[in-house]
Design a protein around this motif. Structure first.
Motif, short mmCIF file in Angstrom:
data_model
loop_
_atom_site.label_atom_id
_atom_site.label_comp_id
_atom_site.label_asym_id
_atom_site.label_seq_id
_atom_site.Cartn_x
_atom_site.Cartn_y
_atom_site.Cartn_z
N LEU A 65 -43.86 6.74 38.46
CA LEU A 65 -45.08 6.31 39.14
C LEU A 65 -45.44 4.87 38.77
O LEU A 65 -45.81 4.07 39.64
CB LEU A 65 -46.24 7.25 38.79
CG LEU A 65 -47.60 6.90 39.40
CD1 LEU A 65 -47.52 6.89 40.93
CD2 LEU A 65 -48.67 7.89 38.94
N ILE A 66 -45.32 4.53 37.50
CA ILE A 66 -45.62 3.17 37.06
C ILE A 66 -44.73 2.17 37.78
O ILE A 66 -45.19 1.12 38.26
CB ILE A 66 -45.46 3.04 35.53
CG1 ILE A 66 -46.51 3.87 34.79
CG2 ILE A 66 -45.52 1.58 35.09
CD1 ILE A 66 -47.93 3.44 35.05
N ASN A 67 -43.45 2.50 37.90
CA ASN A 67 -42.51 1.61 38.61
C ASN A 67 -42.84 1.52 40.09
O ASN A 67 -42.78 0.44 40.69
CB ASN A 67 -41.07 2.11 38.43
CG ASN A 67 -40.57 1.94 37.01
OD1 ASN A 67 -41.07 1.09 36.27
ND2 ASN A 67 -39.61 2.75 36.60
N ARG A 68 -43.19 2.65 40.67
CA ARG A 68 -43.51 2.69 42.11
C ARG A 68 -44.75 1.86 42.42
O ARG A 68 -44.85 1.25 43.49
CB ARG A 68 -43.70 4.14 42.54
CG ARG A 68 -43.57 4.36 44.03
CD ARG A 68 -43.32 5.81 44.38
NE ARG A 68 -44.44 6.68 44.07
CZ ARG A 68 -44.42 7.66 43.19
NH1 ARG A 68 -43.31 7.91 42.49
NH2 ARG A 68 -45.47 8.42 42.98
N LEU B 228 -56.87 1.71 37.24
CA LEU B 228 -56.25 2.84 37.93
C LEU B 228 -56.15 4.01 36.95
O LEU B 228 -55.62 3.84 35.85
CB LEU B 228 -54.85 2.43 38.41
CG LEU B 228 -54.20 3.27 39.49
CD1 LEU B 228 -54.91 3.09 40.82
CD2 LEU B 228 -52.74 2.85 39.63
N VAL B 229 -56.64 5.17 37.34
CA VAL B 229 -56.67 6.32 36.42
C VAL B 229 -55.63 7.34 36.86
O VAL B 229 -55.66 7.86 37.98
CB VAL B 229 -58.06 6.98 36.38
CG1 VAL B 229 -58.05 8.15 35.39
CG2 VAL B 229 -59.12 5.97 36.00
N ILE B 230 -54.70 7.62 35.94
CA ILE B 230 -53.63 8.59 36.18
C ILE B 230 -53.78 9.72 35.17
O ILE B 230 -53.64 9.51 33.96
CB ILE B 230 -52.24 7.94 36.02
CG1 ILE B 230 -52.09 6.74 36.96
CG2 ILE B 230 -51.13 8.96 36.25
CD1 ILE B 230 -50.90 5.85 36.63
N TYR C 218 -54.72 9.43 40.52
CA TYR C 218 -53.52 10.27 40.61
C TYR C 218 -53.65 11.43 39.63
O TYR C 218 -54.15 11.25 38.52
CB TYR C 218 -52.25 9.47 40.29
CG TYR C 218 -51.95 8.36 41.26
CD1 TYR C 218 -51.22 8.61 42.43
CD2 TYR C 218 -52.41 7.07 41.02
CE1 TYR C 218 -50.95 7.57 43.32
CE2 TYR C 218 -52.15 6.04 41.91
CZ TYR C 218 -51.42 6.30 43.06
OH TYR C 218 -51.16 5.29 43.95
N PHE C 219 -53.17 12.60 40.06
CA PHE C 219 -53.11 13.76 39.18
C PHE C 219 -51.73 14.37 39.30
O PHE C 219 -51.28 14.73 40.39
CB PHE C 219 -54.18 14.80 39.57
CG PHE C 219 -54.18 16.01 38.67
CD1 PHE C 219 -54.73 15.95 37.40
CD2 PHE C 219 -53.61 17.21 39.08
CE1 PHE C 219 -54.73 17.05 36.56
CE2 PHE C 219 -53.61 18.31 38.26
CZ PHE C 219 -54.17 18.23 36.99
N ILE C 220 -51.03 14.46 38.16
CA ILE C 220 -49.67 14.99 38.14
C ILE C 220 -49.64 16.20 37.22
O ILE C 220 -50.02 16.12 36.06
CB ILE C 220 -48.66 13.94 37.62
CG1 ILE C 220 -48.80 12.62 38.39
CG2 ILE C 220 -47.24 14.46 37.71
CD1 ILE C 220 -48.02 11.47 37.77
N SER C 221 -49.17 17.33 37.74
CA SER C 221 -49.07 18.54 36.92
C SER C 221 -48.15 19.53 37.60
O SER C 221 -47.68 19.31 38.73
CB SER C 221 -50.45 19.18 36.71
OG SER C 221 -50.85 19.87 37.89
#
Length: 205
Positions: free
Chosen positions: A140-143, A89-91, A110-113
């Motif tokens: 996110l890791i927990n979710r 999984l690539v975040i 996933y892309f977070i910014s």
């Protein structure tokens, strides 16, 4: 085994270390931006206020101006494809701006910014602050129900310290200082991401 890879964007996947400063250079607003940085550095404003006043320098600029082309570091797409092909999984996470996600969006999960906010006419009006620090990836890791023992984190700056300290496979890529280097298990200094690809291959074997 790596089940998820958290990759910093600015300075790792891109050659520039700050999407904010890169856009200021492109739009010619560096001088005013330096005043905002000084105000933040001296504690006169917090991160969220700094982001808002910085984005005000681009008020009314059209989408085509703020979604500037991004030159990815050599090896970026090969790394992302390799991770994807091996069911990792690539975040991608950035304290920068969402335009940096455009050239990689087909290769990541996933892309977070932080997000530049546009009106109905596609003109910039503000910024939505999503990333004040990289602690956000913990949510996110927990979710996703993942364990940090199966996570690889790659970063280069102080903002990446939280994830480098938690991930079992932590890699400081061209770290900006000794603290970042010491927080990681492995340090890579390179102009390309090919050494990182070789390392991931070794871990997955």
């Amino acid at each position: 085994m790596i089940r998820a890879a958290i990759l910093d964007v600015d300075g790792v996947l891109t050659y520039f270390r700050s999407a904010w400063q890169h856009l200021h250079r492109v739009l010619g607003t560096e001088e005013w931006a330096s005043l905002n940085r000084e105000a933040y550095a001296s504690g006169l404003i917090n991160y969220r206020d700094w982001a808002l006043v910085d984005a005000l320098l681009w008020m009314g600029v059209p989408r085509s101006w703020v979604e500037v082309p991004v030159t990815l570091r050599r090896g970026t797409l090969e790394l992302l494809k390799f991770l994807r092909d091996n069911d990792v999984l690539v975040i991608a996470v950035s304290g920068g701006l969402n335009y940096t996600g455009i050239p990689i969006r087909e290769y990541i999960n996933y892309f977070i910014s932080n997000e530049l906010v546009l009106d109905n006419d596609d003109s910039l009006i503000s910024v939505k602050v999503n990333v004040e620090n990289k602690n956000i990836v913990n949510d996110l890791i927990n979710r996703l129900g993942l364990d940090w023992d199966y996570v690889m984190a790659v970063g280069d700056s102080d903002m990446d310290l939280p994830m480098l300290r938690r991930a079992r496979y932590s890699i400081a890529y061209n770290p900006v200082n000794e603290e970042v280097a010491n927080a990681a298990r492995i340090v890579i200094n390179s102009d390309t991401l090919y050494p990182l690809i070789d390392l991931v291959k070794a871990i997955l074997k």
